[in-house]
Design an enzyme around this catalytic site. Structure first.
Site, PDB file in Angstrom:
ATOM      1  N   SER A 287      44.052  19.733  -4.515  1.00  0.00           N
ATOM      2  CA  SER A 287      44.091  18.304  -4.793  1.00  0.00           C
ATOM      3  C   SER A 287      45.272  17.694  -4.055  1.00  0.00           C
ATOM      4  O   SER A 287      46.292  18.359  -3.841  1.00  0.00           O
ATOM      5  CB  SER A 287      44.230  18.070  -6.297  1.00  0.00           C
ATOM      6  OG  SER A 287      44.610  16.734  -6.570  1.00  0.00           O
ATOM      7  N   ARG A 326      -1.577   5.287  17.773  1.00  0.00           N
ATOM      8  CA  ARG A 326      -0.132   5.479  17.896  1.00  0.00           C
ATOM      9  C   ARG A 326       0.577   4.360  17.164  1.00  0.00           C
ATOM     10  O   ARG A 326       0.187   3.198  17.257  1.00  0.00           O
ATOM     11  CB  ARG A 326       0.309   5.511  19.360  1.00  0.00           C
ATOM     12  CG  ARG A 326       1.790   5.902  19.504  1.00  0.00           C
ATOM     13  CD  ARG A 326       2.229   6.007  20.948  1.00  0.00           C
ATOM     14  NE  ARG A 326       1.277   6.813  21.720  1.00  0.00           N
ATOM     15  CZ  ARG A 326       1.297   6.888  23.036  1.00  0.00           C
ATOM     16  NH1 ARG A 326       2.194   6.216  23.738  1.00  0.00           N
ATOM     17  NH2 ARG A 326       0.400   7.626  23.670  1.00  0.00           N
TER      18      ARG A 326
END
Length: 457
Positions: A287, A326
């Site tokens: 930490s 497409r």
């Protein structure tokens, strides 16, 4: 654009895989497209469309070092995909060597043929890497399961202690989930490793006949990874994206299974539980303000990736209803998402291996935690034994009443049951409160899993 790219690089070491980062570079993506163009030329020449010498000239020009990749990036927005500016550059390069050969670059193909097949080649490369990692994961989990076959711990449901199990039973579940993903992903190979070569609207043409398609697939298989053959498709999948969706979903499930392992470990790492710890290393899990902290950083990275993955897979699923022959937009949406799916999965696998390689198991804490409930964790064990004498419903009601009394009076459940003079001898009752006698079929299940894998790994 540069700012975003650099910002993403800041976290690539934790969320992505450094091993395969180059597989997803612009250079590698262009290289795959050039492989496709080279294979196309060779397949057409092999079927008499033009000379093999001309095909060889085209193939020799399909080198990434000859391509201006930065210009392709700039020009993509004009054509909508990378194949269009790439073909333009390639044609000019070939033209300088052989003007006649330049006429046959990209003959009969459409840009989606090149882009889709190149993506398939990237997936093929990723799958080759992934298979080697499955072996590592399975071996680590097998060894962990074997070592902790009999290590008794609390089984927990809805975050509460439920009844004893063994840690080996938990890790056997992890192992089986990874193996199922291995099988699931392997099954997708025959559908996702399929070439795309169908021309403008998927109907083919004289220059990309069935024979040429077959040669095309064969050439790509030969030049790539032999254990991951590239197949010919009987029909265009320009607007049918179920193959990619299946692959993405299978990768998403694998990431979720690794997330399950990380979730279990991170919960068992909590100070109040303390049964498992990520391996210690200099600077790992620290930490910035609290010197005593040992944070589950590998778990956090895995869980972050597992949290992002479903939404990426959902994008691929959402892109499936593509219009006509497409799509305008849905096809395009797949490109960065598929890459990120593979990148996140690879990073998750690497962090998962690191986690399992260095996992620390506190067996004493596991046993100590079994006593936190003053015997309540053995309630089902007592109820099942008593049911054989007085029936399930009556036994359940009696033990439930004893549990409430134990909690209310802050007594050990065994003492409450003795005071109630239940229909079990004291010595038999004492046996029911031994952890090793309350693990059900844990050992048998673990042994079955170990037997399944001992000849495979």
């Amino acid at each position: 654009m540069n700012y975003v790219s650099k910002n993403m690089d800041l976290y690539s070491e934790i969320f992505h895989s450094t091993e395969i980062a180059k597989q997803f570079s612009s250079k590698n993506a262009i290289g795959k497209m050039l492989l496709v163009e080279s294979a196309l030329a060779k397949a057409q020449a092999a079927n008499g469309i033009f000379s093999k010498k001309q095909a060889e000239t085209i193939a020799k020009c399909c080198k990434t070092e000859l391509i201006n990749i930065e210009k392709i990036k700039t020009d993509i927005k004009l054509g909508g995909n990378a194949a269009i500016p790439l073909v333009k550059q390639l044609t000019e390069i070939v033209k300088k060597r052989d003007a006649e050969a330049a006429k046959f670059v990209h003959l009969g193909a459409t840009s989606q043929d090149i882009v889709d097949t190149a993506i398939v080649l990237q997936i093929q490369e990723f799958l080759g890497w992934l298979d080697s990692k499955f072996s590592v994961l399975e071996t680590l989990l097998f060894d962990l399961t074997k070592k902790h076959r009999s290590t008794v711990m609390a089984g927990r449901t809805l975050l509460q202690q439920a009844k004893p199990i063994t840690f080996g039973l938990k890790t056997a579940g992890w192992l089986e989930s990874i193996n199922r993903s291995k099988s699931r992903i392997s099954e997708t190979k025959k559908r996702v490793l399929v070439v795309q070569l169908s021309g403008a609207v998927g109907s083919g043409n004289v220059n990309i006949s069935k024979a040429i398609q077959k040669s095309f697939a064969k050439i790509l298989s030969k030049n790539q990874l032999p254990n991951y053959p590239i197949n010919q498709s009987p029909i265009s999948w320009h607007a049918h994206r179920d193959n990619l969706a299946e692959f993405a979903a299978a990768i998403g499930i694998l990431t979720g299974s690794l997330g399950k392992i990380a979730r279990d470990v991170s919960i068992l790492m909590q100070t109040e539980i303390g049964e498992v710890l990520e391996g210690a290393a200099a600077g790992k899990g620290v930490s910035s303000t609290m010197p005593h902290k040992r944070n589950p950083v590998s778990c956090a990275a895995i869980l972050a990736n597992a949290h992002r993955m479903p939404f990426l897979v959902a994008t691929i699923l959402a892109a499936m209803p593509q219009e006509n022959e497409r799509s305008a937009g849905l096809w395009h949406a797949e490109w960065p998402v598929l890459e990120e799916i593979m990148q996140l999965a690879a990073g998750t696998i690497e962090r998962g291996i690191e986690l399992l390689e260095n996992l620390e198991i506190n067996e004493k804490r596991m046993l100590k935690n079994l006593e936190l409930t003053d015997g309540l964790i053995f309630a089902e064990n007592v109820s099942l034994a008593l049911a054989l004498k007085i029936g399930k419903a009556v036994a359940h009601e009696l033990v439930e009443k004893a549990c409430k009394t134990a909690v209310l009076e802050q007594k050990h459940l065994k003492n409450v049951l003795l005071e109630m003079k239940i229909d079990l001898p004291e010595n038999e009752l004492a046996e029911l409160f031994k952890p090793e006698n309350a693990i059900g079929l844990s050992l048998e299940i673990v042994d079955d899993i170990l037997k399944k894998y001992e000849n495979q790994l």
